[in-house]
Design an enzyme around this catalytic site. Sequence first.
Site, PDB file in Angstrom:
ATOM      1  N   GLY A  37     -20.068  75.121  67.277  1.00 50.59           N
ATOM      2  CA  GLY A  37     -20.304  76.019  66.153  1.00 50.59           C
ATOM      3  C   GLY A  37     -21.550  75.683  65.372  1.00 50.59           C
ATOM      4  N   CYS A  40     -23.825  76.056  61.059  1.00 49.75           N
ATOM      5  CA  CYS A  40     -23.187  77.147  60.306  1.00 49.75           C
ATOM      6  C   CYS A  40     -21.690  76.920  60.133  1.00 49.75           C
ATOM      7  CB  CYS A  40     -23.435  78.485  60.998  1.00 49.75           C
ATOM      8  SG  CYS A  40     -22.604  79.867  60.167  1.00 49.75           S
ATOM      9  N   GLY A 179     -35.019  73.318  44.468  1.00 46.34           N
ATOM     10  CA  GLY A 179     -35.094  74.476  45.365  1.00 46.34           C
ATOM     11  C   GLY A 179     -33.972  75.446  45.073  1.00 46.34           C
ATOM     12  N   GLY A 181     -33.415  78.548  46.715  1.00 48.58           N
ATOM     13  CA  GLY A 181     -33.048  79.521  47.731  1.00 48.58           C
ATOM     14  C   GLY A 181     -31.538  79.621  47.812  1.00 48.58           C
ATOM     15  N   ALA A 267     -33.006  70.812  48.279  1.00 47.61           N
ATOM     16  CA  ALA A 267     -32.697  72.062  48.982  1.00 47.61           C
ATOM     17  C   ALA A 267     -33.970  72.897  49.095  1.00 47.61           C
ATOM     18  CB  ALA A 267     -31.614  72.830  48.226  1.00 47.61           C
ATOM     19  N   GLY A 269     -35.597  73.926  51.739  1.00 46.27           N
ATOM     20  CA  GLY A 269     -35.813  74.599  53.013  1.00 46.27           C
ATOM     21  C   GLY A 269     -35.326  73.783  54.196  1.00 46.27           C
ATOM     22  N   ASP A 309     -32.959  79.785  64.369  1.00 49.32           N
ATOM     23  CA  ASP A 309     -33.830  79.165  63.360  1.00 49.32           C
ATOM     24  C   ASP A 309     -35.139  78.664  63.928  1.00 49.32           C
ATOM     25  OD1 ASP A 309     -31.633  79.623  61.807  1.00 49.32           O
ATOM     26  OD2 ASP A 309     -31.213  77.532  61.324  1.00 49.32           O
ATOM     27  N   ALA A 317     -27.476  83.088  60.068  1.00 45.45           N
ATOM     28  CA  ALA A 317     -26.526  83.037  61.181  1.00 45.45           C
ATOM     29  C   ALA A 317     -26.414  84.377  61.894  1.00 45.45           C
ATOM     30  CB  ALA A 317     -25.155  82.598  60.668  1.00 45.45           C
ATOM     31  N   HIS A 442     -12.848 105.767  44.067  1.00 41.94           N
ATOM     32  CA  HIS A 442     -12.862 105.334  42.665  1.00 41.94           C
ATOM     33  C   HIS A 442     -11.494 104.739  42.302  1.00 41.94           C
ATOM     34  CE1 HIS A 442     -13.738 105.410  38.370  1.00 41.94           C
ATOM     35  NE2 HIS A 442     -12.541 105.948  38.173  1.00 41.94           N
TER      36      HIS A 442
END
Length: 463
Positions: A37, A40, A179, A181, A267, A269, A309, A317, A442
């Site tokens: 896996g 992710c 970071g 992101g 974090a 990247g 990636d 993902a 609604h």
Amino acid sequence: MNYDILVLGSGPGGYVAAIRASQLGMKVAVVEKSELGGICLNWGCIPTKALLKSAQVYNYASHASDYGIKIAGKIEADFEAIVKRSRGVADGMSKGIQFLFKKNKVDLIQGFGKIKPGKIVEVTDADGKTTEYSASHIIIATGARSRQLPNLIQDGKKIIGYRQAMTLEKQPKSMVVVGSGAIGSEFAYFYNSIGTEVTLVEFLDNIVPLEDEEVSKQLGRSFKKAGMKVFTSSEVTQVDTKGENCLVTIKTKKGEEKIEAEVVLSAIGIATNIEGIGLEETGIAIEKGKVLVDEYFRTNIEGYYAIGDIVPGPALAHTASHEGIICVEKIAGHHPEPMNYNNNPGCTYTNPEIASVGFTEKAALEAGYEIKVGKFPFSASGKASAAGNKDGFVKVIFDAKYGEWLGCHMIGDNVTEMIAEVVVARKLETTAREIIEAVHPHPTMSEAIMEAVAAAYGEVIHI
């Protein structure tokens, strides 16, 4: 053993490609050095969402009185139990991939895979034994890892990456997140929600800088309202880890600021996992840390492909999964449509959530479009009012000349579940008129999409 397709890596790109190839009648194997896996399922998308769900439940419990519910006693976040639940969710998903491999007759080869010329993959197992496998087609899907900066070297204790952030032994009293992101913002939200004092530092002018500017500013307001310190146009220049805590030096527009924190989360990247896997020896072209591929993910060397990636494009993902399907369907002789990266949604699971697809307003104008923009605030939504969180809005962008739906940007509760309507509508080249005339139930949050589209054309009812 000879295979039709050998896949390096079992993340959402690799395992999906392998299963689809098997469905198409090919003999397939996946080489994986770690957990099935990939990042992710084990250290990214899935366990972080489990952590964020715990934070959401804690927030609900802490504000139960807002909903007319009385809870006796003190509400506490059991950090160890939250982490344990998250790891359990990840383990369950990884076992699910094992089941899918057996169901689809995909062979799993445990070990570190290295490609060689002649469509060969050399696999080194845990004991150091090497075995060679051949295949007609080799798909490289080795993913990425947390990026390191020279002035922010991760030691796994005081300066950490996302993996350590998911499995800390105890909840830190204070944290600086570098970071903003998706990864940085999600962890900042999680830790802030359960009581850690969080400072978020972003080098660019807005947090979540890839999003539409209005969305970025709204998340900044929401974070500050939740008690988080947010620095933009700022840079962490130094982290002194010699003391009991970290002394973080932040260069801001107004000057230098020093903040003390137990932990610093880097974090900033990701870096691609392309070292030592035989790319250079095989002659596969690389540029700026990415493997160069065509629209069907073929490299410059026949029989070798790359997805996820490690290729240019968003490191998401669902992007990797779709790339894998396109890649193997082309190998099988089908005629898949190339990936439209401008109709590839992005989601950030903060509170409020963010979901977006297509052009931002700024990007649409820079591309030369004359645009119509519509916006519907959740403060005017009956469902948002009933649910107790009216932060956010839906923003839509249309080409004024031809009516093409250029982009949609949402921030609010559950918007990550709503963005697919826009993706499908844009795929089908749906016009604004068709959205306005399609009855939306609604009260729902999804009504806001129809209302925002109506606003772009001067027909909105509820604002």
